[in-house]
Design an enzyme around this catalytic site. Structure first.
Site, PDB file in Angstrom:
ATOM      1  N   ARG A 162      -2.660 -21.207  -6.164  1.00 44.48           N
ATOM      2  CA  ARG A 162      -3.162 -20.021  -5.480  1.00 44.48           C
ATOM      3  C   ARG A 162      -4.171 -19.377  -6.413  1.00 44.48           C
ATOM      4  O   ARG A 162      -3.821 -18.768  -7.414  1.00 44.48           O
ATOM      5  CB  ARG A 162      -1.972 -19.091  -5.232  1.00 44.48           C
ATOM      6  CG  ARG A 162      -2.277 -17.832  -4.470  1.00 44.48           C
ATOM      7  CD  ARG A 162      -0.957 -17.211  -3.996  1.00 44.48           C
ATOM      8  NE  ARG A 162      -1.162 -15.903  -3.410  1.00 44.48           N
ATOM      9  CZ  ARG A 162      -1.183 -14.773  -4.108  1.00 44.48           C
ATOM     10  NH1 ARG A 162      -1.023 -14.788  -5.407  1.00 44.48           N
ATOM     11  NH2 ARG A 162      -1.367 -13.621  -3.478  1.00 44.48           N
ATOM     12  N   LYS A 166       1.544  -9.222  -4.743  1.00 44.98           N
ATOM     13  CA  LYS A 166       0.723  -9.082  -3.552  1.00 44.98           C
ATOM     14  C   LYS A 166       0.658  -7.607  -3.157  1.00 44.98           C
ATOM     15  O   LYS A 166       1.702  -6.977  -2.968  1.00 44.98           O
ATOM     16  CB  LYS A 166       1.370  -9.891  -2.417  1.00 44.98           C
ATOM     17  CG  LYS A 166       0.364 -10.583  -1.550  1.00 44.98           C
ATOM     18  CD  LYS A 166       1.048 -11.531  -0.594  1.00 44.98           C
ATOM     19  CE  LYS A 166       0.076 -11.888   0.502  1.00 44.98           C
ATOM     20  NZ  LYS A 166       0.698 -12.715   1.515  1.00 44.98           N
ATOM     21  N   SER A 195       2.759 -18.486   6.209  1.00 44.16           N
ATOM     22  CA  SER A 195       3.514 -17.275   5.865  1.00 44.16           C
ATOM     23  C   SER A 195       3.867 -16.516   7.138  1.00 44.16           C
ATOM     24  O   SER A 195       2.986 -16.234   7.948  1.00 44.16           O
ATOM     25  CB  SER A 195       2.667 -16.345   4.996  1.00 44.16           C
ATOM     26  OG  SER A 195       2.335 -16.993   3.811  1.00 44.16           O
TER      27      SER A 195
END
Ligand SMILES: Nc1ncnc2c1ncn2[C@@H]1O[C@H](COP(=O)(O)OP(=O)(O)O)[C@@H](O)[C@H]1O
Ligand SMILES: Cc1ncc(COP(=O)(O)O)c(N)n1
Ligand SMILES: [Mg+2]
Length: 500
Positions: A331, A429, A400
């Protein structure tokens, strides 16, 4: 918005194939094969029955053709009420039925028409007489997106020239394309003296030979119907034509192989089992490709954390897989594309040397460019259905999800697993809503796909997540608890010991 408009919008979202075909009392081919195939491919299937056969594993003992007016009634009932994406045709036993069908399809536009020009069954019985040929040539083929004749049917469509080799199949595909359909698949299941089952696909420009080892089995009744309805199902889900055909070929091969030794009936040609995916470990027959158990300890890299500890992505990934991570996602939110690609290639080598799959977050282009094992997408990234079209049937796709509705959509779209969270509050996040263990459980119970939990999970709470007691919760995904620490290897080892 009115209830009716909302209903219509919801209806449009469910991939839907209408099969217009004959009934096979033995349950192996025809309408019955189409329903089973669509069910196995997770697509809704409505049916318009054109004929009823008395049929078993020995052959066809009787045939009753329905009046064309009643076929028209069935077509109208379905098409005037439901949103059909793809129409797939099988046995069309009279010229008038072909005419009724093509007239009706002009009134109700659909996304694609898949025509399996059923004339002669695998058992050698003639199911459709020569009078219907004119209907195919004049009415149906010009409006067809793909036609899928076997070698005998290809020969009939071309006025009787016999097909004896793969090279003849190429020539036939080109000549049938000239009759109007946009794509042609000449199936070689019955090609004599061939060790492989070779089908020839022609899209008007390029030829593709789709080749699979011939399965030595008596259970090949219904292969043609299944292949065509699987193509239709994949098209309804949004696949490109080539990708739908490849998936269908793969599905047939896997189903024949899975049921090679099954015995139903005493005749020469038995049916096979379409529902292998339900029987082999919950969700997928593509075992070698994705194993839900790989979700157990899912390591997600983080560029800011790597910067903080001054290590490269590859160093971080190597430590995680050495420590026992069972799947890795890279990521990278702020790397240049070219640097990301180079890092991904390096990580792929490391992961594969440990037999661990590597997924790319968000970036389908990077996943394609380095041939990663798959991608993980969020709700605001490329939709999973499009990701599946772009990546093809073999790659792993995760989505997700924060709600049961999103989990349902991920399943419809052909994803392999869902990531569910944030379970606990997290700093990784920004503005990420926490769903808690209760929210996680609710989504797991609603999800038909395996689930990996994410968000604030580490040594202190991984056990309580895994002990939630829902069978499809396959693992925990971790960012900070591994990559935010000094020694990734030790942290991964400790966490692995806790969850396994
Ligand atoms: N024994 C087999 N092993 C593997 N694939 C097969 C076998 N028999 C048929 N197929 C495949 O099944 C599909 C249907 O082909 P075919 O049997 O030729 O059509 P039909 O059932 O319409 O006669 C094709 O993809 C073909 O390659
Ligand atoms: C009602 C009906 N429709 C089609 C087929 C073709 O079967 P196959 O796919 O094995 O060629 C069949 N035997 N019966
Ligand atoms: Mg066959």
């Amino acid at each position: 918005m009115s209830v009716r408009v909302l209903q219509a919008e919801a209806d449009m979202k469910i991939p839907h194939v209408l099969s217009v075909a004959g009934s096979d009392s033995g349950g192996g081919a025809g309408i019955q094969a189409d329903l089973k195939t669509c069910g196995a491919r997770r697509v809704y299937c409505s049916t318009v029955i054109t004929a009823v056969t008395a049929q078993n594993t020995a052959g066809v003992q009787g045939l009753n053709i329905l009046p064309e007016d009643f076929v028209a009634d069935q077509l109208h009932s379905v098409l005037s009420d439901m949103h059909v994406h793809v129409v797939k045709t099988g046995m069309l036993p009279s010229l008038n039925i072909v005419k009724v069908l093509s007239q009706t399809l002009r009134k109700f536009p659909i996304k694609a028409l898949v025509v399996d020009p059923v004339m002669i069954s695998t058992s050698g019985d003639v199911l459709v007489g020569p009078s219907v040929l004119a209907g195919f040539l004049e009415e149906l083929l010009p409006m067809t997106d793909i036609v899928t004749p076997n070698i005998k049917e290809a020969s009939v469509l071309l006025g009787g020239v016999p097909l004896k080799s793969v090279s003849d199949m190429h020539t036939a595909a080109k000549l049938i394309h000239d009759l109007g359909p946009r794509n042609v698949l000449v199936k070689g299941g019955d090609l004599p003296n061939s060790l492989d089952a070779i089908d020839v696909f022609f899209d008007g420009e390029d030829f593709y030979e789709l080749c699979s080892p011939r399965v030595n089995t008596r259970n090949s009744h219904g292969t043609g119907c299944t292949l065509a309805s699987c193509i239709a199902a994949e098209l309804a889900k949004g696949s490109s034509m080539l990708s739908a055909v490849k998936t269908a070929k793969h599905f047939i091969q896997a189903a024949l192989d899975y049921s090679r030794d099954m015995t139903i009936g005493n005749g020469a040609q038995g049916p096979f089992d379409h529902f292998l995916a339900l029987k082999i470990n919950q969700s997928s027959y593509r075992q070698n490709r994705f194993n839900p158990n790989d979700l157990l300890l899912y390591a997600v890299t983080d560029s800011a954390m790597n910067r903080k500890w001054d290590r490269s992505i590859a160093e971080a990934v190597k430590a995680a897989v050495e420590g026992g991570a069972t799947i890795v996602q890279i990521r990278e939110k702020d790397a240049e594309t070219r640097d990301f690609l180079e890092a991904a290639k390096e990580c792929l080598k490391i992961c594969h040397s440990y037999g661990v799959p590597l997924l790319i977050n968000d970036r389908i282009d990077v996943a394609l460019a380095c041939d990663a094992d798959g991608v993980h997408v969020g709700q605001s990234d490329v939709p999973a259905r499009l990701a599946r079209t772009l990546l093809g049937p073999e790659k792993i796709i995760g989505v997700s999800c924060k709600t049961p509705e999103q989990a349902h959509q991920a399943w419809i779209d052909g994803a392999d697993y869902i990531g569910c969270g944030g379970v606990y509050p997290t700093n990784t996040k920004a503005n990420n809503r926490t769903i808690g263990l209760e929210g996680l459980k609710e989504i797991c119970l609603a999800s038909k796909l395996p689930v990996v939990a994410i968000g604030g999970i580490g040594l202190s709470n991984a056990r309580e997540v895994m002990e939630l007691g829902v069978p499809n919760l396959n693992g925990v995904a971790v960012v900070s608890a591994l990559f935010g620490r000094e020694c990734i290897l030790t942290e991964t080892r400790n966490l692995h010991a806790l969850v396994s």
